[in-house]
Design a protein around this motif. Structure first.
Motif, mmCIF file in Angstrom:
data_model
loop_
_atom_site.group_PDB
_atom_site.id
_atom_site.type_symbol
_atom_site.label_atom_id
_atom_site.label_comp_id
_atom_site.label_asym_id
_atom_site.label_seq_id
_atom_site.Cartn_x
_atom_site.Cartn_y
_atom_site.Cartn_z
ATOM 1 N N ILE A 101 -9.783 0.111 5.319
ATOM 2 C CA ILE A 101 -9.366 0.376 3.941
ATOM 3 C C ILE A 101 -8.046 -0.328 3.661
ATOM 4 C CG2 ILE A 101 -8.523 2.183 2.380
ATOM 5 C CD1 ILE A 101 -10.670 4.021 3.625
ATOM 6 N N GLY A 102 -7.116 -0.255 4.588
ATOM 7 C CA GLY A 102 -5.837 -0.945 4.427
ATOM 8 C C GLY A 102 -6.000 -2.449 4.343
ATOM 9 N N PHE A 103 -6.871 -2.999 5.174
ATOM 10 C CA PHE A 103 -7.081 -4.448 5.166
ATOM 11 C C PHE A 103 -7.791 -4.908 3.893
ATOM 12 C CE2 PHE A 103 -5.624 -4.319 9.418
ATOM 13 C CZ PHE A 103 -5.287 -5.602 9.762
ATOM 14 N N VAL A 104 -8.696 -4.095 3.361
ATOM 15 C CA VAL A 104 -9.373 -4.448 2.105
ATOM 16 C C VAL A 104 -8.368 -4.480 0.956
ATOM 17 C CG1 VAL A 104 -11.030 -3.599 0.394
ATOM 18 C CG2 VAL A 104 -11.671 -3.708 2.785
ATOM 19 N N GLN A 105 -7.505 -3.470 0.894
ATOM 20 C CA GLN A 105 -6.486 -3.458 -0.158
ATOM 21 C C GLN A 105 -5.545 -4.651 -0.016
ATOM 22 O OE1 GLN A 105 -6.166 -1.697 -2.875
ATOM 23 N NE2 GLN A 105 -7.953 -0.457 -2.425
ATOM 24 N N ALA A 106 -5.169 -4.964 1.210
ATOM 25 C CA ALA A 106 -4.283 -6.116 1.453
ATOM 26 C C ALA A 106 -4.960 -7.419 1.043
ATOM 27 C CB ALA A 106 -3.882 -6.156 2.916
ATOM 28 N N SER A 107 -6.252 -7.523 1.293
ATOM 29 C CA SER A 107 -6.957 -8.762 0.923
ATOM 30 C C SER A 107 -7.052 -8.928 -0.588
ATOM 31 C CB SER A 107 -8.345 -8.806 1.556
ATOM 32 O OG SER A 107 -9.212 -7.910 0.920
ATOM 33 N N ASN A 167 4.161 -14.030 -9.953
ATOM 34 C CA ASN A 167 4.287 -12.583 -9.742
ATOM 35 C C ASN A 167 3.279 -12.091 -8.709
ATOM 36 O OD1 ASN A 167 6.313 -12.437 -11.642
ATOM 37 N ND2 ASN A 167 4.941 -11.825 -13.300
ATOM 38 N N ALA A 168 2.077 -12.621 -8.753
ATOM 39 C CA ALA A 168 1.034 -12.209 -7.803
ATOM 40 C C ALA A 168 1.400 -12.613 -6.383
ATOM 41 C CB ALA A 168 -0.305 -12.818 -8.207
ATOM 42 N N ARG A 169 2.002 -13.773 -6.231
ATOM 43 C CA ARG A 169 2.442 -14.201 -4.889
ATOM 44 C C ARG A 169 3.511 -13.262 -4.348
ATOM 45 N NH1 ARG A 169 2.536 -20.514 -5.850
ATOM 46 N NH2 ARG A 169 0.343 -20.902 -5.402
ATOM 47 N N GLU A 170 4.453 -12.890 -5.209
ATOM 48 C CA GLU A 170 5.497 -11.953 -4.780
ATOM 49 C C GLU A 170 4.894 -10.613 -4.395
ATOM 50 O OE1 GLU A 170 8.326 -11.758 -7.961
ATOM 51 O OE2 GLU A 170 8.881 -13.866 -7.756
ATOM 52 N N ASP A 171 3.961 -10.115 -5.215
ATOM 53 C CA ASP A 171 3.296 -8.848 -4.893
ATOM 54 C C ASP A 171 2.519 -8.938 -3.591
ATOM 55 O OD1 ASP A 171 4.316 -7.716 -7.177
ATOM 56 O OD2 ASP A 171 2.421 -7.778 -8.304
ATOM 57 N N ALA A 172 1.862 -10.057 -3.377
ATOM 58 C CA ALA A 172 1.067 -10.223 -2.153
ATOM 59 C C ALA A 172 1.960 -10.188 -0.923
ATOM 60 C CB ALA A 172 0.272 -11.519 -2.201
ATOM 61 N N SER A 173 3.086 -10.873 -0.995
ATOM 62 C CA SER A 173 3.966 -10.885 0.178
ATOM 63 C C SER A 173 4.604 -9.519 0.400
ATOM 64 C CB SER A 173 5.039 -11.959 0.024
ATOM 65 O OG SER A 173 5.926 -11.631 -1.018
ATOM 66 N N ARG A 174 4.832 -8.780 -0.663
ATOM 67 C CA ARG A 174 5.473 -7.484 -0.553
ATOM 68 C C ARG A 174 4.505 -6.383 -0.135
ATOM 69 N NH1 ARG A 174 7.816 -5.630 -5.897
ATOM 70 N NH2 ARG A 174 7.473 -7.835 -6.208
ATOM 71 N N PHE A 175 3.328 -6.356 -0.733
ATOM 72 C CA PHE A 175 2.439 -5.215 -0.553
ATOM 73 C C PHE A 175 1.335 -5.421 0.479
ATOM 74 C CE2 PHE A 175 3.856 -4.518 -5.045
ATOM 75 C CZ PHE A 175 4.655 -3.430 -4.765
ATOM 76 N N TRP A 196 0.072 -2.302 2.884
ATOM 77 C CA TRP A 196 -1.248 -1.699 2.865
ATOM 78 C C TRP A 196 -1.908 -1.717 4.242
ATOM 79 C CZ3 TRP A 196 -3.571 1.629 -0.034
ATOM 80 C CH2 TRP A 196 -3.154 1.788 -1.346
ATOM 81 N N LYS A 197 -1.689 -2.799 4.980
ATOM 82 C CA LYS A 197 -2.245 -2.851 6.332
ATOM 83 C C LYS A 197 -1.647 -1.732 7.186
ATOM 84 C CE LYS A 197 -3.127 -7.804 6.336
ATOM 85 N NZ LYS A 197 -2.714 -9.097 6.878
ATOM 86 N N SER A 198 -0.346 -1.595 7.150
ATOM 87 C CA SER A 198 0.322 -0.557 7.938
ATOM 88 C C SER A 198 -0.047 0.830 7.451
ATOM 89 C CB SER A 198 1.842 -0.729 7.862
ATOM 90 O OG SER A 198 2.224 -1.981 8.340
ATOM 91 N N LEU A 199 -0.114 0.999 6.141
ATOM 92 C CA LEU A 199 -0.447 2.294 5.566
ATOM 93 C C LEU A 199 -1.843 2.741 5.971
ATOM 94 C CD1 LEU A 199 0.749 4.458 3.691
ATOM 95 C CD2 LEU A 199 -0.382 3.295 1.796
ATOM 96 N N GLY A 200 -2.794 1.817 5.992
ATOM 97 C CA GLY A 200 -4.151 2.160 6.411
ATOM 98 C C GLY A 200 -4.199 2.634 7.846
ATOM 99 N N VAL A 201 -3.539 1.913 8.730
ATOM 100 C CA VAL A 201 -3.536 2.274 10.153
ATOM 101 C C VAL A 201 -2.808 3.596 10.361
ATOM 102 C CG1 VAL A 201 -2.690 1.604 12.435
ATOM 103 C CG2 VAL A 201 -3.711 -0.108 10.940
ATOM 104 N N LEU A 202 -1.636 3.734 9.745
ATOM 105 C CA LEU A 202 -0.840 4.941 9.960
ATOM 106 C C LEU A 202 -1.476 6.188 9.363
ATOM 107 C CD1 LEU A 202 2.737 3.477 9.459
ATOM 108 C CD2 LEU A 202 1.610 4.099 11.610
ATOM 109 N N THR A 203 -2.100 6.053 8.210
ATOM 110 C CA THR A 203 -2.788 7.203 7.608
ATOM 111 C C THR A 203 -3.962 7.634 8.479
ATOM 112 O OG1 THR A 203 -2.140 6.447 5.410
ATOM 113 C CG2 THR A 203 -3.924 8.043 5.530
#
Length: 172
Positions: free
Chosen positions: A17-23, A144-152, A156-163
C-alpha cells in the motif's frame, strides 16, 4: 505458524500500500510531462500544419502515450459519434472520463478544462496562445509535482511499512 503467516501477509500488504501511494506521487510529474508534450503536438498540428481541430486531435493521439493518448482518443471518439455536442463538451467529458485513471490532480484538470473551453471557437493564432498558456500552467504544476514526489514518496513507503509493523506488533 498461522500467526506468523498472517503477520507476514499484513506486513506485505502494508508495504505494498505504501509503495502504491509512493508510485502515484512518482508518476504524476511524468504524466504531466506527457500532457505537455501532447499539447505541444496539438499546437504544432494547428499552428504549423494548418490541420482542422478534430483531425489534429486524432493525429496527435496516434503519437502519444497514456494517459494523454486516452484523453485525445476519447475527445476524437466523442466528436465522431456525437455530432450534437460542442468541442468543449466533448473535451470536458473526455477529461472527466480519463481523470480517475491518472495520478494527476485537480489543478491539471482545471487547466485542461479551461483550454477545452477556448479551443475550436477562435482563429488559429488565438488557439495557439491558449495552448501556450496551458503548457505554461502545466509546467508550473509539473515542478510542484516533482517537489511533492521527492517529499512524499519516501514518507509513504516508510509509512506503509511502519503501519503494517505496528499492526503486526499489536496482533502478536
Amino acid at each position: 505458524m498461522v500467526k506468523l503467516i498472517g503477520a507476514a501477509l499484513i506486513l506485505f500488504a502494508g508495504t505494498m500500500i505504501g509503495f502504491v501511494q509512493a508510485s502515484r506521487f512518482a508518476s504524476r510529474p511524468n504524466q504531466i510531462r506527457q500532457l505537455i508534450y501532447a499539447l505541444t503536438r496539438l499546437e504544432t498540428e494547428i499552428g504549423y500544419g494548418f490541420t482542422p481541430l478534430p483531425e489534429a486531435i486524432s493525429r496527435s493521439a496516434a503519437m502519444l502515450q497514456e494517459p494523454a493518448a486516452g484523453l485525445f482518443r476519447a475527445v476524437g471518439r466523442r466528436l465522431d459519434e456525437q455530432s450534437e455536442l460542442t468541442f468543449r463538451e466533448c473535451w470536458e467529458q473526455a477529461a472527466a472520463e480519463i481523470w480517475p485513471n491518472t495520478a494527476m490532480r485537480q489543478p491539471e484538470q482545471a487547466a485542461l478544462v479551461r483550454l477545452g473551453s477556448t479551443l475550436g471557437i477562435s482563429d488559429r493564432e488565438d488557439q495557439m496562445k491558449h495552448l501556450k498558456l496551458a503548457i505554461q500552467q502545466l509546467h508550473a504544476e509539473e515542478e510542484n509535482a516533482r517537489e511533492d514526489a521527492s517529499r512524499f514518496s519516501k514518507m509513504w513507503k516508510s509509512l506503509g511499512v511502519l503501519t503494517a509493523l505496528l499492526v503486526v506488533i499489536l496482533i502478536l
